[in-house]
Write a protein that holds these residues in place. Structure first.
Motif, PDB file in Angstrom:
ATOM      1  N   ARG A 136       9.617 -26.492   3.265  1.00  0.00           N
ATOM      2  CA  ARG A 136       8.229 -26.886   3.029  1.00  0.00           C
ATOM      3  C   ARG A 136       7.263 -25.878   3.627  1.00  0.00           C
ATOM      4  N   GLU A 137       7.607 -25.326   4.787  1.00  0.00           N
ATOM      5  CA  GLU A 137       6.719 -24.377   5.448  1.00  0.00           C
ATOM      6  C   GLU A 137       6.587 -23.085   4.667  1.00  0.00           C
ATOM      7  N   HIS A 138       7.637 -22.680   3.991  1.00  0.00           N
ATOM      8  CA  HIS A 138       7.642 -21.384   3.319  1.00  0.00           C
ATOM      9  C   HIS A 138       7.612 -21.505   1.795  1.00  0.00           C
ATOM     10  N   TRP A 139       7.307 -22.682   1.254  1.00  0.00           N
ATOM     11  CA  TRP A 139       7.375 -22.878  -0.196  1.00  0.00           C
ATOM     12  C   TRP A 139       6.245 -22.145  -0.910  1.00  0.00           C
ATOM     13  N   GLY A 140       5.041 -22.268  -0.391  1.00  0.00           N
ATOM     14  CA  GLY A 140       3.894 -21.675  -1.064  1.00  0.00           C
ATOM     15  C   GLY A 140       3.751 -20.197  -0.797  1.00  0.00           C
ATOM     16  N   ARG A 141       2.708 -19.622  -1.381  1.00  0.00           N
ATOM     17  CA  ARG A 141       2.460 -18.199  -1.189  1.00  0.00           C
ATOM     18  C   ARG A 141       2.037 -17.900   0.248  1.00  0.00           C
ATOM     19  N   ARG A 142       1.329 -18.832   0.837  1.00  0.00           N
ATOM     20  CA  ARG A 142       0.871 -18.644   2.216  1.00  0.00           C
ATOM     21  C   ARG A 142       1.502 -19.697   3.094  1.00  0.00           C
ATOM     22  N   SER A 143       1.883 -19.267   4.266  1.00  0.00           N
ATOM     23  CA  SER A 143       2.506 -20.173   5.224  1.00  0.00           C
ATOM     24  C   SER A 143       1.742 -20.136   6.524  1.00  0.00           C
ATOM     25  N   PRO A 144       0.711 -20.965   6.667  1.00  0.00           N
ATOM     26  CA  PRO A 144      -0.073 -20.955   7.910  1.00  0.00           C
ATOM     27  C   PRO A 144       0.814 -21.242   9.099  1.00  0.00           C
ATOM     28  N   GLY A 145       0.550 -20.530  10.177  1.00  0.00           N
ATOM     29  CA  GLY A 145       1.274 -20.755  11.416  1.00  0.00           C
ATOM     30  C   GLY A 145       2.588 -20.019  11.505  1.00  0.00           C
ATOM     31  N   THR A 146       2.951 -19.265  10.453  1.00  0.00           N
ATOM     32  CA  THR A 146       4.201 -18.521  10.484  1.00  0.00           C
ATOM     33  C   THR A 146       3.934 -17.130  11.014  1.00  0.00           C
ATOM     34  N   LEU A 147       4.531 -16.798  12.160  1.00  0.00           N
ATOM     35  CA  LEU A 147       4.260 -15.518  12.810  1.00  0.00           C
ATOM     36  C   LEU A 147       5.287 -14.456  12.471  1.00  0.00           C
ATOM     37  N   GLU A 148       6.458 -14.864  11.937  1.00  0.00           N
ATOM     38  CA  GLU A 148       7.515 -13.893  11.738  1.00  0.00           C
ATOM     39  C   GLU A 148       7.354 -13.101  10.452  1.00  0.00           C
ATOM     40  N   LEU A 149       6.361 -13.394   9.645  1.00  0.00           N
ATOM     41  CA  LEU A 149       6.217 -12.731   8.365  1.00  0.00           C
ATOM     42  C   LEU A 149       4.909 -11.960   8.318  1.00  0.00           C
ATOM     43  N   PRO A 150       4.891 -10.725   8.741  1.00  0.00           N
ATOM     44  CA  PRO A 150       3.657  -9.945   8.700  1.00  0.00           C
ATOM     45  C   PRO A 150       3.208  -9.694   7.273  1.00  0.00           C
ATOM     46  N   ALA A 151       1.905  -9.476   7.105  1.00  0.00           N
ATOM     47  CA  ALA A 151       1.342  -9.299   5.775  1.00  0.00           C
ATOM     48  C   ALA A 151       1.901  -8.070   5.085  1.00  0.00           C
ATOM     49  N   VAL A 152       2.356  -7.085   5.853  1.00  0.00           N
ATOM     50  CA  VAL A 152       2.860  -5.854   5.249  1.00  0.00           C
ATOM     51  C   VAL A 152       4.135  -6.111   4.451  1.00  0.00           C
ATOM     52  N   ASP A 153       4.814  -7.225   4.699  1.00  0.00           N
ATOM     53  CA  ASP A 153       6.026  -7.527   3.957  1.00  0.00           C
ATOM     54  C   ASP A 153       5.743  -7.959   2.532  1.00  0.00           C
ATOM     55  N   GLY A 154       4.517  -8.302   2.224  1.00  0.00           N
ATOM     56  CA  GLY A 154       4.185  -8.837   0.914  1.00  0.00           C
ATOM     57  C   GLY A 154       4.614  -7.959  -0.245  1.00  0.00           C
ATOM     58  N   PRO A 155       4.206  -6.687  -0.285  1.00  0.00           N
ATOM     59  CA  PRO A 155       4.627  -5.821  -1.396  1.00  0.00           C
ATOM     60  C   PRO A 155       6.141  -5.663  -1.492  1.00  0.00           C
ATOM     61  N   ASP A 156       6.828  -5.529  -0.348  1.00  0.00           N
ATOM     62  CA  ASP A 156       8.281  -5.397  -0.382  1.00  0.00           C
ATOM     63  C   ASP A 156       8.931  -6.653  -0.945  1.00  0.00           C
ATOM     64  N   ARG A 157       8.413  -7.798  -0.557  1.00  0.00           N
ATOM     65  CA  ARG A 157       8.985  -9.043  -1.053  1.00  0.00           C
ATOM     66  C   ARG A 157       8.777  -9.163  -2.554  1.00  0.00           C
ATOM     67  N   ARG A 158       7.579  -8.806  -3.026  1.00  0.00           N
ATOM     68  CA  ARG A 158       7.332  -8.862  -4.464  1.00  0.00           C
ATOM     69  C   ARG A 158       8.251  -7.902  -5.215  1.00  0.00           C
ATOM     70  N   SER A 159       8.497  -6.740  -4.646  1.00  0.00           N
ATOM     71  CA  SER A 159       9.402  -5.781  -5.294  1.00  0.00           C
ATOM     72  C   SER A 159      10.822  -6.332  -5.365  1.00  0.00           C
ATOM     73  N   LEU A 160      11.264  -6.942  -4.262  1.00  0.00           N
ATOM     74  CA  LEU A 160      12.606  -7.529  -4.259  1.00  0.00           C
ATOM     75  C   LEU A 160      12.715  -8.635  -5.295  1.00  0.00           C
ATOM     76  N   LEU A 161      11.748  -9.539  -5.325  1.00  0.00           N
ATOM     77  CA  LEU A 161      11.801 -10.653  -6.265  1.00  0.00           C
ATOM     78  C   LEU A 161      11.706 -10.158  -7.700  1.00  0.00           C
ATOM     79  N   THR A 162      10.918  -9.118  -7.930  1.00  0.00           N
ATOM     80  CA  THR A 162      10.838  -8.540  -9.270  1.00  0.00           C
ATOM     81  C   THR A 162      12.186  -7.977  -9.691  1.00  0.00           C
ATOM     82  N   GLY A 163      12.875  -7.306  -8.768  1.00  0.00           N
ATOM     83  CA  GLY A 163      14.207  -6.786  -9.072  1.00  0.00           C
ATOM     84  C   GLY A 163      15.199  -7.883  -9.374  1.00  0.00           C
TER      85      GLY A 163
END
Length: 392
Positions: free
Chosen positions: A180-207
């Protein structure tokens, strides 16, 4: 003066076992957000595969109480559900690999078991992974009819499917707060996921999406005929086979030699039993229907079939309107040598004892001199080389 007892030597100290040197992972995407994103796609594929698999199983092996309740319409129903079953199972394979990639560093966390709850959680994950790998890869081997194991595929595959469903439900229940915490695009209160990971994650999911799309596009054409030109990896092409239709079991494999029309007889057993030669069968009213052959391995194709309605043959034998029929093949061996149809199939006007395929006499591999063709039925139950029909 008191004498002190002599000091006993201290037992030697056991050497301290150092903590194992575990591998370190520098990738930033082995995290809960990525695992949740891929997990919901994998969960959807497994759910679709499970539901369509249950439909397939009960159409192939209906219990007695269900045999007369199975619907014969829509005529293309099994073609759609089994095509989805195989396509979703194949598409789930790259999703499973991607999901395991996101979570496998957790296998190297020390200590491996931190509590009883943690031990039970890891055990449930082990069952989940083992069942998923077993189901997907045995199902994949079934599409090419290769069975390198000592057990019967159908009952074991069906049973492990239920085990997999239970493991998925348990895993979702245990991990629900994290999901539930990580289901949406944004996860308030989550510190382990820096914003810089966003493009890498999108690239992985696209692959991952591209991989699923590639295996689907190159295999789905065996049942979705508009895509047959891209049918590169599937074991069957819908246009390849005698009379333009694939076959799974040839006459030679079934032990059926070439029959002459003079030797063959169709025996129909009922209150008014009778026999028909091939010429006499051909002299009865003939009907032409367009129905698909849809096999459990995932391929399917529609064709034009011409023959005698099964309900006309049963009525001639004195069958009641609610009668079922047992069909016996000439083949010498095989799990589906004897097949039964409930009354819904037997009375359907589309159900034929077919003599011709696409305007030509059946070839031996397609069941010469006569075969069953019925709507919304698995291909293994479209019995070939029919010798006897029994009213039941």
């Amino acid at each position: 003066m008191k004498l002190r007892p002599p000091r006993l030597p201290r037992p030697p100290r056991l050497p301290r076992i150092p903590a194992p040197v575990l591998p370190s992972f520098s990738g930033r995407l082995h995290d809960a957000r990525t695992a949740t994103s891929i997990g919901r796609w994998l969960g959807g594929a497994i759910a679709l595969c499970f539901v369509t698999g249950v439909i397939s199983h009960y159409l192939q092996h209906p219990p007695d109480w269900l045999a007369d309740e199975l619907p014969s319409r829509p005529s293309w129903g099994y073609r759609v559900t089994q095509g989805l079953h195989v396509a979703s199972g194949i598409g789930a394979i790259p999703l499973l690999f991607a999901k395991l990639w996101t979570v496998y560093p957790r296998l190297f966390v020390w200590p491996p078991l931190r509590s009883v709850r943690h031990a039970l959680e890891r055990l449930s994950v082990a069952v989940l992974v083992a069942a998923a790998v077993f189901e997907l890869f045995t199902g994949l081997l079934n599409t090419v009819q290769w069975y390198p194991w000592p057990f019967s595929f159908v009952p074991v595959h069906f049973a492990v499917g239920w085990l997999l469903l239970g493991a998925v439900v348990l895993h979702v229940a245990v991990k629900y707060p994290e999901i539930r915490e990580h289901w949406g695009r944004r996860s308030p209160g989550t510190l382990e996921l820096p914003a810089v990971d966003g493009p890498d994650r999108r690239s992985l999911l696209t692959g991952v999406v591209a991989a699923v799309g590639a295996v689907t596009l190159t295999t789905a054409g065996q049942s979705l005929t508009p895509l047959k030109r891209f049918d590169l990896l599937a074991p069957r092409h819908p246009d390849h086979g005698p009379q333009g239709l694939p076959v799974n079991r040839t006459a030679a494999a079934a032990g059926v030699s070439r029959l002459s029309a003079r030797d063959w007889r169709l025996t129909v057993l009922g209150r008014n039993s009778y026999e028909l030669t091939l010429d006499e069968l051909g002299a009865l009213p003939q009907y032409t229907v367009t129905l698909p052959i849809a096999c459990v391995e995932g391929w399917s194709k529609s064709a034009k079939w011409t023959g005698v309605r099964v309900r006309d043959l049963l009525e001639r034998a004195g069958a009641r309107p609610d009668a079922a029929v047992r069909v016996v093949s000439l083949e010498r061996r095989g799990a589906y040598r004897v097949m039964e149809m409930g009354s819904g199939y037997a009375r359907d006007p589309l159900t034929l004892l077919a003599l011709c395929l696409n305007g030509r006499q059946l070839s031996p591999d397609h069941g010469y001199p006569a075969r069953i063709i019925a709507p919304n039925r698995p291909g293994v139950l479209q019995t070939k080389w029919v010798a006897r029909m029994e009213v039941i």
